[in-house]
Design a protein around this motif. Structure first.
Motif, mmCIF file in Angstrom:
data_model
loop_
_atom_site.group_PDB
_atom_site.id
_atom_site.type_symbol
_atom_site.label_atom_id
_atom_site.label_comp_id
_atom_site.label_asym_id
_atom_site.label_seq_id
_atom_site.Cartn_x
_atom_site.Cartn_y
_atom_site.Cartn_z
ATOM 1 N N ARG A 247 0.881 -1.216 0.424
ATOM 2 C CA ARG A 247 0.359 -0.477 0.193
ATOM 3 C C ARG A 247 1.003 1.264 -0.009
ATOM 4 N NH1 ARG A 247 -5.290 -0.802 1.926
ATOM 5 N NH2 ARG A 247 -5.527 1.427 0.864
ATOM 6 N N ALA A 248 2.106 1.185 0.710
ATOM 7 C CA ALA A 248 2.858 2.477 0.823
ATOM 8 C C ALA A 248 3.568 2.498 -0.528
ATOM 9 C CB ALA A 248 4.218 2.547 2.246
ATOM 10 N N THR A 249 3.808 1.664 -1.500
ATOM 11 C CA THR A 249 4.151 2.325 -2.731
ATOM 12 C C THR A 249 3.296 2.853 -4.005
ATOM 13 O OG1 THR A 249 5.798 -0.057 -2.287
ATOM 14 C CG2 THR A 249 5.177 0.911 -4.644
ATOM 15 N N VAL A 250 2.009 2.326 -3.476
ATOM 16 C CA VAL A 250 0.998 2.824 -3.907
ATOM 17 C C VAL A 250 0.791 3.983 -3.860
ATOM 18 C CG1 VAL A 250 -1.440 2.498 -5.298
ATOM 19 C CG2 VAL A 250 -0.083 -0.020 -4.621
ATOM 20 N N TRP A 251 0.372 4.417 -2.762
ATOM 21 C CA TRP A 251 0.605 5.692 -2.358
ATOM 22 C C TRP A 251 1.063 6.883 -2.782
ATOM 23 C CZ3 TRP A 251 -3.522 8.368 -0.883
ATOM 24 C CH2 TRP A 251 -5.013 7.845 0.250
ATOM 25 N N ALA A 252 2.902 6.514 -2.321
ATOM 26 C CA ALA A 252 3.654 6.774 -3.377
ATOM 27 C C ALA A 252 3.835 7.493 -4.691
ATOM 28 C CB ALA A 252 4.551 6.774 -3.402
ATOM 29 N N LEU A 253 3.446 6.186 -5.257
ATOM 30 C CA LEU A 253 2.948 6.521 -7.050
ATOM 31 C C LEU A 253 1.784 7.716 -7.351
ATOM 32 C CD1 LEU A 253 3.147 3.007 -8.556
ATOM 33 C CD2 LEU A 253 5.315 4.898 -9.448
ATOM 34 N N ALA A 254 1.199 7.121 -6.217
ATOM 35 C CA ALA A 254 -0.496 8.337 -6.327
ATOM 36 C C ALA A 254 -0.122 9.644 -6.281
ATOM 37 C CB ALA A 254 -1.315 7.802 -5.492
ATOM 38 N N LEU A 255 0.230 10.105 -5.274
ATOM 39 C CA LEU A 255 0.860 11.305 -5.413
ATOM 40 C C LEU A 255 1.733 11.506 -6.045
ATOM 41 C CD1 LEU A 255 1.426 10.855 -0.900
ATOM 42 C CD2 LEU A 255 -0.248 12.004 -2.126
ATOM 43 N N ALA A 256 2.977 10.944 -6.563
ATOM 44 C CA ALA A 256 4.227 11.433 -7.600
ATOM 45 C C ALA A 256 3.153 12.120 -8.319
ATOM 46 C CB ALA A 256 4.871 11.163 -7.775
ATOM 47 N N TYR A 257 1.880 11.217 -8.916
ATOM 48 C CA TYR A 257 0.687 11.442 -10.885
ATOM 49 C C TYR A 257 0.047 12.401 -10.497
ATOM 50 C CZ TYR A 257 0.001 7.806 -14.201
ATOM 51 O OH TYR A 257 0.206 7.980 -15.921
ATOM 52 N N SER A 258 -0.192 12.991 -9.331
ATOM 53 C CA SER A 258 -0.707 14.151 -8.342
ATOM 54 C C SER A 258 0.125 15.051 -8.495
ATOM 55 C CB SER A 258 -1.446 13.901 -7.415
ATOM 56 O OG SER A 258 -2.536 12.722 -7.470
ATOM 57 N N ALA A 259 1.289 15.000 -8.405
ATOM 58 C CA ALA A 259 1.746 16.538 -8.149
ATOM 59 C C ALA A 259 2.508 16.362 -9.787
ATOM 60 C CB ALA A 259 2.984 16.326 -7.493
ATOM 61 N N ALA A 260 2.300 15.868 -10.584
ATOM 62 C CA ALA A 260 3.032 16.331 -11.991
ATOM 63 C C ALA A 260 1.954 16.677 -12.270
ATOM 64 C CB ALA A 260 3.353 14.529 -12.328
ATOM 65 N N PHE A 261 0.485 15.992 -12.515
ATOM 66 C CA PHE A 261 -0.441 16.803 -13.525
ATOM 67 C C PHE A 261 -1.341 18.219 -12.763
ATOM 68 C CE2 PHE A 261 -1.082 12.973 -14.971
ATOM 69 C CZ PHE A 261 -1.341 13.181 -16.012
ATOM 70 N N ALA A 262 -0.547 18.929 -11.517
ATOM 71 C CA ALA A 262 -0.823 19.826 -10.808
ATOM 72 C C ALA A 262 -0.245 20.373 -10.818
ATOM 73 C CB ALA A 262 -1.275 19.605 -8.880
ATOM 74 N N THR A 263 1.718 20.047 -10.962
ATOM 75 C CA THR A 263 2.562 21.431 -11.249
ATOM 76 C C THR A 263 3.062 21.638 -12.973
ATOM 77 O OG1 THR A 263 3.840 19.702 -10.397
ATOM 78 C CG2 THR A 263 3.255 20.880 -8.587
ATOM 79 N N ILE A 264 2.992 20.409 -13.496
ATOM 80 C CA ILE A 264 3.728 20.445 -14.734
ATOM 81 C C ILE A 264 2.802 20.978 -15.656
ATOM 82 C CG2 ILE A 264 5.272 18.784 -16.373
ATOM 83 C CD1 ILE A 264 5.768 17.218 -13.733
ATOM 84 N N HIS A 265 3.417 22.166 -17.350
ATOM 85 C CA HIS A 265 2.046 22.669 -17.512
ATOM 86 C C HIS A 265 3.211 22.099 -18.899
ATOM 87 C CE1 HIS A 265 5.425 26.024 -16.443
ATOM 88 N NE2 HIS A 265 5.007 25.695 -17.761
ATOM 89 N N ASP A 266 4.074 21.575 -18.856
ATOM 90 C CA ASP A 266 4.430 21.506 -20.472
ATOM 91 C C ASP A 266 4.437 20.469 -20.948
ATOM 92 O OD1 ASP A 266 7.104 21.959 -22.493
ATOM 93 O OD2 ASP A 266 7.247 20.312 -21.434
ATOM 94 N N SER A 267 3.846 20.009 -22.249
ATOM 95 C CA SER A 267 3.030 18.860 -22.268
ATOM 96 C C SER A 267 4.085 17.779 -22.884
ATOM 97 C CB SER A 267 2.047 19.536 -23.729
ATOM 98 O OG SER A 267 1.412 17.731 -24.003
ATOM 99 N N ASN A 268 5.424 18.024 -23.203
ATOM 100 C CA ASN A 268 6.063 16.896 -23.340
ATOM 101 C C ASN A 268 6.852 16.408 -22.105
ATOM 102 O OD1 ASN A 268 5.614 16.945 -26.281
ATOM 103 N ND2 ASN A 268 6.883 18.493 -26.586
ATOM 104 N N THR A 269 6.677 17.300 -20.765
ATOM 105 C CA THR A 269 7.027 16.897 -20.193
ATOM 106 C C THR A 269 6.606 16.798 -18.852
ATOM 107 O OG1 THR A 269 8.570 19.249 -19.928
ATOM 108 C CG2 THR A 269 8.283 17.312 -17.496
ATOM 109 N N LEU A 270 4.915 16.845 -19.496
ATOM 110 C CA LEU A 270 4.264 15.781 -18.867
ATOM 111 C C LEU A 270 4.236 14.529 -19.333
ATOM 112 C CD1 LEU A 270 1.867 16.433 -15.734
ATOM 113 C CD2 LEU A 270 0.408 17.475 -18.014
ATOM 114 N N LEU A 271 4.077 14.331 -20.345
ATOM 115 C CA LEU A 271 4.019 12.712 -20.807
ATOM 116 C C LEU A 271 4.993 12.079 -20.765
ATOM 117 C CD1 LEU A 271 2.570 10.812 -23.021
ATOM 118 C CD2 LEU A 271 4.295 11.898 -24.733
ATOM 119 N N LEU A 272 6.814 12.880 -20.747
ATOM 120 C CA LEU A 272 7.487 11.715 -19.594
ATOM 121 C C LEU A 272 7.597 11.022 -19.054
ATOM 122 C CD1 LEU A 272 10.453 11.202 -20.151
ATOM 123 C CD2 LEU A 272 11.340 12.684 -20.070
#
Length: 224
Positions: A106-131
């Motif tokens: 569960r800890a691994t899943v939570w870490a990935l989910a938080l990283a995912y949410s942070a990426a979509f909340a903070t990255i505005h460049d389309s190519n960087t977001l995709l990468l």
């Protein structure tokens, strides 16, 4: 029930594309869901509300950054019907695919989910977001690749493609930079990641609370 669930997505696409006005779309969607979902349990209802609230906030952050934009916003840069959509997407997927809830890590899943949410909340460049989100999704699938993990991931990508291209080409929302086909490729990692986290993070929580509710109902003096 499964037939009604399969009909939900094309019906939603038609409503988004052809029903006029934002309140009209919302009314049509609510009638459709009432007819096709049937009765929601208490846990499902709470889940629906929480998902809608979470994605409303995530959308607001993404819209503020200019990652995408709605053509006719009402509140928080979003049309009123959008505030109800993500609860539908995830409830529909869970009802359709179902399956036992996974356990462990569960800890691994939570870490990935938080990283995912942070990426979509903070990255505005389309190519960087995709990468960034592509790497996160590949890591997730390397760690979690049971048949149902792949089913949830793949089905959400398909659902996302149907919704995204319907919305863009019917003029409901759009993306900057004129991406090929009107939709940036990071939609694949976004929807696929949500599908994976639905199975690995959300389903165990729902299953646990539903089991507790059944136990309480079956106990002497519990609800019928």
């Amino acid at each position: 029930m499964r037939t009604r669930l399969l009909l939900q997505v094309p019906a939603v696409m038609l409503i988004l594309a052809f029903v006029p006005t934002n309140p009209g779309k919302l009314a049509a969607l609510l009638v459709l869901w009432a007819l096709t979902f049937g009765r929601l349990g208490k846990v499902e209802a709470i889940f629906y509300v929480c998902v809608c609230a979470f994605f409303t906030a995530m959308n607001a952050a993404s819209l503020k950054q200019g990652i995408f934009m709605f053509a006719h916003p009402d509140i928080l840069l979003q049309p009123v019907w959008e505030l109800f959509m993500w609860g539908f997407y995830l409830l529909h997927t869970r009802r359709l695919l179902n399956g036992p809830a996974p356990a462990g890590r569960r800890a691994t899943v939570w870490a990935l989910a938080l990283a995912y949410s942070a990426a979509f909340a903070t990255i505005h460049d389309s190519n960087t977001l995709l990468l960034v989100t592509g790497v996160l999704l590949l890591v997730g699938l390397a760690l979690f690749h049971e048949p149902l993990d792949l089913a949830y991931t793949g089905y959400m990508v398909l659902l996302g493609a149907l919704i995204e291209y319907t919305g863009v080409h019917s003029g409901q929302w759009g993306y900057p930079g004129n991406p090929p086909g009107g939709v940036p490729l990071w939609f694949i990692t976004m929807w696929g990641g949500i599908g994976l986290f639905m199975r690995r993070l959300i389903n165990p929580i729902l299953a646990r609370h539903e089991a507790a509710a059944r136990t309480a109902a079956e106990a002497p003096g519990g609800a019928a």
